[in-house]
Design a protein around this motif. Structure first.
Motif, PDB file in Angstrom:
ATOM      1  N   GLY A  16      67.985  39.434  57.628  1.00 41.41           N
ATOM      2  CA  GLY A  16      66.350  38.927  57.706  1.00 41.41           C
ATOM      3  C   GLY A  16      66.431  37.593  57.409  1.00 41.41           C
ATOM      4  O   GLY A  16      65.350  36.907  57.928  1.00 41.41           O
ATOM      5  N   ALA A  17      66.992  37.262  56.281  1.00 45.22           N
ATOM      6  CA  ALA A  17      66.920  35.901  55.839  1.00 45.22           C
ATOM      7  C   ALA A  17      67.423  34.821  56.862  1.00 45.22           C
ATOM      8  O   ALA A  17      66.617  33.754  57.036  1.00 45.22           O
ATOM      9  CB  ALA A  17      67.764  35.626  54.514  1.00 45.22           C
TER      10      ALA A  17
ATOM     11  N   LEU B  97      67.635  35.126  60.302  1.00 40.27           N
ATOM     12  CA  LEU B  97      66.554  34.937  61.302  1.00 40.27           C
ATOM     13  C   LEU B  97      65.386  34.391  60.887  1.00 40.27           C
ATOM     14  O   LEU B  97      64.771  33.521  61.632  1.00 40.27           O
ATOM     15  CB  LEU B  97      66.516  36.555  61.744  1.00 40.27           C
ATOM     16  N   GLY B  98      64.665  34.751  59.888  1.00 36.43           N
ATOM     17  CA  GLY B  98      63.638  34.251  59.594  1.00 36.43           C
ATOM     18  C   GLY B  98      63.521  32.734  59.360  1.00 36.43           C
ATOM     19  O   GLY B  98      62.659  31.889  59.829  1.00 36.43           O
ATOM     20  N   GLY B  99      64.549  32.249  58.530  1.00 38.12           N
ATOM     21  CA  GLY B  99      64.803  30.956  58.483  1.00 38.12           C
ATOM     22  C   GLY B  99      64.928  29.997  59.925  1.00 38.12           C
ATOM     23  O   GLY B  99      64.191  29.023  59.712  1.00 38.12           O
ATOM     24  N   MET B 100      65.797  30.672  60.456  1.00 36.91           N
ATOM     25  CA  MET B 100      65.760  29.955  61.822  1.00 36.91           C
ATOM     26  C   MET B 100      64.495  30.010  62.675  1.00 36.91           C
ATOM     27  O   MET B 100      64.080  29.019  63.391  1.00 36.91           O
ATOM     28  CB  MET B 100      66.976  30.774  62.880  1.00 36.91           C
TER      29      MET B 100
ATOM     30  N   THR C   7      62.644  27.604  52.848  1.00 34.81           N
ATOM     31  CA  THR C   7      62.890  28.353  51.516  1.00 34.81           C
ATOM     32  C   THR C   7      61.928  29.770  51.383  1.00 34.81           C
ATOM     33  O   THR C   7      62.539  30.910  51.230  1.00 34.81           O
ATOM     34  CB  THR C   7      62.736  27.527  50.336  1.00 34.81           C
ATOM     35  N   ARG C   8      60.566  29.549  51.688  1.00 31.82           N
ATOM     36  CA  ARG C   8      59.937  30.757  51.732  1.00 31.82           C
ATOM     37  C   ARG C   8      60.219  31.689  52.938  1.00 31.82           C
ATOM     38  O   ARG C   8      60.067  32.908  52.687  1.00 31.82           O
ATOM     39  CB  ARG C   8      58.402  30.277  52.017  1.00 31.82           C
TER      40      ARG C   8
ATOM     41  N   TRP D  59      61.507  37.013  54.576  1.00 29.29           N
ATOM     42  CA  TRP D  59      62.166  37.696  55.791  1.00 29.29           C
ATOM     43  C   TRP D  59      63.397  38.358  55.140  1.00 29.29           C
ATOM     44  O   TRP D  59      63.559  39.419  55.604  1.00 29.29           O
ATOM     45  CB  TRP D  59      62.483  36.955  57.225  1.00 29.29           C
ATOM     46  N   GLY D  60      63.860  37.690  54.132  1.00 26.61           N
ATOM     47  CA  GLY D  60      65.239  38.685  53.449  1.00 26.61           C
ATOM     48  C   GLY D  60      64.513  39.924  52.837  1.00 26.61           C
ATOM     49  O   GLY D  60      65.006  40.844  53.108  1.00 26.61           O
TER      50      GLY D  60
END
Length: 283
Positions: A199-200, A202-205, A258-259, A264-265
């Motif tokens: 999740g982290a 994919l969310g960061g991307m 960062t957020r 998403w993680g």
């Protein structure tokens, strides 16, 4: 993954909606202060330390001002994202489409559904976080006196549709391949950690890719009485305010990254854990 989706014959979708809602609540309670600093950078084109100083000076009470709407909006959004995707995907399982085609259609329809239902919450959140309205808008309930038409509540819809459909497609297309590429583990902690990493990433991307769209959306939603303008017109104005420099358009992207990694993680890991628990508890 822990998930319930492995059961091909299981047509229930309520666990997906509920698990997504819970994941959204956990996420907002953890990351709301970070989001407030990012929002300041987006609407004022200021650096991190300036935005952080502003938020710090306003105190703890103002730090959590407006949390009711994002709590409702984000938990609703995440619940809809996971739940509607499962609903639409399962509804198309008997159509002559490939997995990729079904995923794209289901993710896009989910993005549209999210936008239609949740945009008013996002609009209200933007106004409550805008410093210029701290003295004018008392609280969430007071918004109804300032947003007096449907068009006012749905300002920024075009940008939200682009953001939702794009990020949903990427998330659901890449989630399983990325998760399956991570080292396998039989422990609960290991699976939870792998879902967090998935999740982290994919969310960061997604957040970095779509960041300029969010900047334009924030610009549109921070206004009340201004004449509604098209997405293209707002894009031109935002670029003009930033001297046509791409670097200024990305002010706040580091903290946003960062957020998003953290958010998403938390969301993906919490969702998968809840799905697993509901799957065990309900026959």
């Amino acid at each position: 993954m822990f998930g319930l989706r492995q059961s091909a014959g299981d047509r229930r979708v309520w666990p997906n909606f509920l698990s997504g809602w819970i994941a959204g609540v956990v996420n907002i309670c953890s990351t709301f202060p970070i989001n407030k600093v990012i929002f300041r950078q987006q609407i004022h084109s200021i650096k991190f330390h300036v935005a952080l100083s502003q938020v710090h000076k306003e105190g703890l009470f103002m730090l959590y001002r407006g949390i009711a709407l994002p709590l409702c909006q984000k938990s609703l959004n995440v619940g809809l994202m996971y739940g509607c995707f499962e609903t639409y995907y399962k509804a198309m399982q008997h159509n002559a489409m490939s997995h990729t085609e079904r995923t794209v259609y289901a993710a896009s329809l989910t993005g549209i559904t999210e936008a239609v239902i949740a945009t008013p919450f996002e609009r209200g959140q933007s106004l409550l976080q805008t410093p210029a309205f701290h003295g004018k808008i008392k609280n969430t309930l007071d918004l109804r006196h300032h947003l007096t038409s449907v068009g006012q509540w749905y300002r920024g819809l075009e940008a939200i549709l682009i953001r939702n459909c794009t990020t949903n497609c990427l998330f659901f297309l890449l989630r399983n391949p990325l998760r399956n590429s991570l080292p396998s583990t039989n422990t609960t902690r290991g699976k939870y950690a792998a879902d967090f990493v998935c999740g982290a990433c994919l969310g960061g991307m997604n957040s970095t890719l779509i960041y300029p769209v969010n900047v334009v959306k924030s610009y549109q939603q921070k206004q009340i009485n201004a004449v509604p303008e098209s997405l293209l017109t707002s894009c031109k104005k935002v670029l003009m305010e930033r001297d046509y420099k791409l670097r200024k358009l990305y002010y706040g992207v580091q903290l946003n990254l960062t957020r998003s990694i953290l958010s998403w993680g938390i969301i993906n890991a919490t969702y998968e854990l809840c799905i697993y628990m509901f799957g065990r508890g309900v026959s």
